[in-house]
Design an enzyme around this catalytic site. Structure first.
Site, PDB file in Angstrom:
ATOM      1  CE  LYS A 276      -3.347   2.525   2.913  1.00 18.37           C
ATOM      2  NZ  LYS A 276      -3.800   2.648   4.188  1.00 18.37           N
ATOM      3  CG  ASP A 281      -5.663   7.860   4.788  1.00 19.34           C
ATOM      4  OD1 ASP A 281      -6.701   8.415   3.888  1.00 19.34           O
ATOM      5  OD2 ASP A 281      -5.709   7.170   4.909  1.00 19.34           O
ATOM      6  CE  LYS A 288      -6.605   9.278   8.004  1.00 20.35           C
ATOM      7  NZ  LYS A 288      -7.681   8.148   8.320  1.00 20.35           N
ATOM      8  CG  ASP A 299      -1.889   5.194   5.181  1.00 21.77           C
ATOM      9  OD1 ASP A 299      -1.643   4.416   5.788  1.00 21.77           O
ATOM     10  OD2 ASP A 299      -3.098   5.535   4.538  1.00 21.77           O
ATOM     11  CG  ASP A 358      -9.890   7.528   6.660  1.00 19.66           C
ATOM     12  OD1 ASP A 358      -8.846   7.730   6.011  1.00 19.66           O
ATOM     13  OD2 ASP A 358     -10.312   7.724   7.482  1.00 19.66           O
ATOM     14  CD  GLU A 360      -5.897   5.636   2.133  1.00 19.80           C
ATOM     15  OE1 GLU A 360      -7.792   5.449   2.986  1.00 19.80           O
ATOM     16  OE2 GLU A 360      -5.334   4.929   2.515  1.00 19.80           O
ATOM     17  NE  ARG A 362     -11.117  -1.055   3.252  1.00 22.08           N
ATOM     18  CZ  ARG A 362     -11.394  -0.889   4.638  1.00 22.08           C
ATOM     19  NH1 ARG A 362     -12.476  -2.435   4.859  1.00 22.08           N
ATOM     20  NH2 ARG A 362     -11.089  -0.786   5.869  1.00 22.08           N
TER      21      ARG A 362
HETATM   22  N1  BES Z   1      -4.385   4.907   6.888  1.00 18.12           N
HETATM   23  C1  BES Z   1      -5.142   4.431   7.510  1.00 18.12           C
HETATM   24  C2  BES Z   1      -5.724   3.472   8.751  1.00 18.12           C
HETATM   25  C3  BES Z   1      -4.209   3.923   9.899  1.00 18.12           C
HETATM   26  C4  BES Z   1      -4.561   4.122  11.267  1.00 18.12           C
HETATM   27  C5  BES Z   1      -3.019   3.300   9.770  1.00 18.12           C
HETATM   28  C6  BES Z   1      -3.969   4.761  11.572  1.00 18.12           C
HETATM   29  C7  BES Z   1      -2.429   3.782  10.722  1.00 18.12           C
HETATM   30  C8  BES Z   1      -2.458   4.352  12.146  1.00 18.12           C
HETATM   31  C9  BES Z   1      -6.500   3.826   7.098  1.00 18.12           C
HETATM   32  O1  BES Z   1      -6.888   4.294   5.123  1.00 18.12           O
HETATM   33  C10 BES Z   1      -7.811   4.172   6.991  1.00 18.12           C
HETATM   34  O2  BES Z   1      -7.786   5.314   7.519  1.00 18.12           O
HETATM   35  N2  BES Z   1      -9.041   3.544   8.028  1.00 18.12           N
HETATM   36  C11 BES Z   1     -10.200   3.315   8.639  1.00 18.12           C
HETATM   37  C12 BES Z   1     -10.886   2.658   8.025  1.00 18.12           C
HETATM   38  C13 BES Z   1     -12.265   3.003   8.310  1.00 18.12           C
HETATM   39  C14 BES Z   1     -12.525   4.114   7.695  1.00 18.12           C
HETATM   40  C15 BES Z   1     -13.272   1.686   7.368  1.00 18.12           C
HETATM   41  C16 BES Z   1      -9.891   3.235   9.922  1.00 18.12           C
HETATM   42  O3  BES Z   1      -8.912   2.310  10.711  1.00 18.12           O
HETATM   43  O4  BES Z   1      -9.958   3.884  10.615  1.00 18.12           O
HETATM   44 ZN    ZN Z   2      -4.926   4.905   4.543  1.00 15.18          ZN
HETATM   45 MN    MN Z   3      -7.662   5.753   5.444  1.00 14.06          MN
END
Ligand code: BES
Ligand code: ZN
Ligand code: MN
Length: 509
Positions: A276, A281, A288, A299, A358, A360, A362
């Site tokens: 990834k 992000d 966020k 990220d 968010d 993104e 996947r």
């Molecule tokens: N990059 C983030 C996940 C992340 C969070 C990595 C903190 C490292 C530290 C990912 O893209 C994300 O935002 N995931 C969301 C998914 C949700 C919207 C289903 C999450 O985990 O809140």
């Molecule tokens: Zn992310």
């Molecule tokens: Mn994200």
């Protein structure tokens, strides 16, 4: 840092610092090992005094600094570093000890270091020297290219001469040290890439960094720009990257790429690593909260690990065809950004209903995994992604989350993680999780709600791997460290490079 291995008597070697690794001393009245006794004699009994007083017992990470004064020892200082209990005497204890030596030496401005190590039961000289080299080089890592002057006044270690007990082990010990340096330097490159801020590390900059590494070590590299992504119908990565002024890229690195169209000769098996590469992000339209958002510059840690891994594959001459596929994009809100409610068509033809922009990672991985599978028909596929906050909550910084459709590959990675000191822990991926991401309007949706968020994210990815043996590693909790400790620096960890190489080096079909 230049690392060498010899079997000379440590007390006779001139050095700015002589570091001596000491296994746990259970009985202070027992005689010192012959090696320690010789150093003790050269110190005029300095060590035995401290030991009989009970002040130094060789506990894990315990240190003792002595100055030889007018005695016959040829080093300016001696640092004893404890290795801890025998049951703690695993490779990681050696990494930690070497990391301690490396940090203390640079704090003391001691560029020339001799490191005396004992023989440890159950650990070969080769594995030992690999772990020591890893710990020393990883601990010396700094990310200070944006500073006018380094933060702490220190001087990096220039030479580390590891002194082992048995001359008969020299050959294998040297091979181990060499591998350790390559692995740690590759991991440090991954750290560098993920520590870079988002304004510097755009998808195009990431592609350039991959090209630079490829050129240095002799990897094949290919970068797909937006017209090519469109031609290949990679609608998923295009949707995520569409909101940014920094356009997305798909990057492919190849080690041992088959040359030409030769039909003769056995082809080595292909293994794919998919990363990834979200260079920043923001969350996109589902933006966020601002607190801590700066951390989302890392990220692309999965991508960074893939670059570091491919570099190490080349330098260690791994006898397989190894392919790295990186989905690089920036997730930003704008008038051209994808929106909640959008339905996008991935390269595989599956449609994705976007519920949250968010989620993104996947989405970009959908195209990368499908591409890797279709283009290379790999024997196995491993993706690495800072994918979910849920995984970080579940396992913290203590383990990478592992999700898989294949028990054999799971076991290989679990073992490799243990041996390399990069622990992974299996989490479930069930039919229920796959049901949770069925969409009302398209084939799948990109979030499955709050429950089991790491597993539903993995379930999403499973739609794009077919029946290829596959492991998904969620490094959200392990890719970034909040503080400095032993060989870990605050910031990007470069997690995964050592583990993946450990798996590859032990790979037999
Ligand atoms: N990059 C983030 C996940 C992340 C969070 C990595 C903190 C490292 C530290 C990912 O893209 C994300 O935002 N995931 C969301 C998914 C949700 C919207 C289903 C999450 O985990 O809140
Ligand atoms: Zn992310
Ligand atoms: Mn994200």
């Amino acid at each position: 840092m230049k690392i060498t291995v010899d079997s000379r008597k440590p007390a006779d070697s001139p050095a700015d610092l002589l570091a001596v690794i000491v296994a746990k001393i259970t009985d202070p009245k027992k005689r010192l090992t012959p090696r320690l006794a010789a150093i003790n004699r050269a110190l005029g009994g300095g060590l035995s005094d401290v030991v009989t007083n009970g002040d130094f017992r060789g506990g894990s990470a315990q240190t003792l600094l002595l100055y030889p004064g007018s005695n016959s020892l040829r080093a300016k200082r001696v640092l004893f570093v404890g290795l801890g209990d025998e049951k703690e005497n695993d490779l990681n204890a050696l990494r930690v000890a070497a990391g301690t030596v490396s940090r203390q030496a640079s704090a003391k401005k001691a560029p020339k270091v001799v490191l005396a190590v004992p023989s440890v039961k159950g650990i070969s000289a080769e594995a030992m020297c690999q772990a020591l080299a890893e710990g020393a080089v990883l601990a010396a890592y700094r990310f200070d290219r944006y500073r006018e002057k380094p933060k702490e006044p220190e001087r990096p270690v220039e030479t580390l001469a590891i002194s082992i007990e048995r001359a008969g082990d020299l050959r294998s010990a040297r091979a181990g040290a060499r591998a350790g340096v390559i692995l740690a330097e590759s991991q440090n490159i991954a750290r560098d890439l993920s520590n870079e801020p988002g304004n510097a590390m755009t998808p195009i900059a990431l592609a350039h960094a991959a090209q630079k590494v490829a050129k240095e070590v002799g990897l094949r590299v290919r970068v797909m720009d937006v017209p090519e992504l469109k031609r290949r119908k990679m609608g998923a990565i295009l949707a995520v990257g569409g909101g940014s002024a920094n356009p997305p890229r798909m990057i492919v690195l190849e080690h041992n790429a088959p040359r030409g169209r030769k039909k003769t000769g056995k082809k080595p098996p292909t293994l794919c690593f998919v990363g990834k590469g979200i260079t920043f992000d923001s969350g996109g339209i589902s933006i966020k909260p601002s607190g801590g958002m700066e951390e989302m510059k890392h990220d692309m840690s999965g991508a960074a690990t893939v670059v570091g891994t491919l570099r190490a594959c080349a330098l260690l001459d791994i006898p397989h065809h190894v392919v790295g596929v990186i989905a690089a994009a920036e997730n930003m809100p704008s008038g051209t950004a994808y929106r909640p409610g959008d339905v996008v068509t991935a390269m595989s033809g599956k449609t994705i209903e976007v519920l949250n922009t968010d989620a993104e990672g996947r989405v970009v991985l959908a195209d990368a995994l499908h591409y890797a599978r279709k283009e290379y028909s790999p024997l196995a596929m491993v993706d690495l992604a800072t994918l979910t906050g849920a995984c970080m909550v579940a396992l913290g910084k203590w383990a990478t989350g592992l999700f898989s459709n294949d028990d054999d590959l799971t076991e290989r990675l679990r073992r490799a993680g243990e041996e390399s000191g990069e622990r992974v822990w299996p989490l479930p991926l069930w039919e229920d999780h796959k049901k949770a991401i069925r969409s009302d309007v398209g084939d799948i949706k990109n979030t499955g709600g709050r429950e089991a968020g790491a597993s539903t994210a993995a379930a999403f990815l499973s739609n794009f791997v077919g029946d290829t043996p596959w492991v998904h590693l969620d490094i959200a909790g392990t890719g970034w460290s909040g503080k400095t400790s032993s060989y870990q620096k605050k910031g990007a960890t470069g997690v995964g490079v050592r583990m993946l190489l450990q798996m590859l080096r032990g790979w037999e079909e």
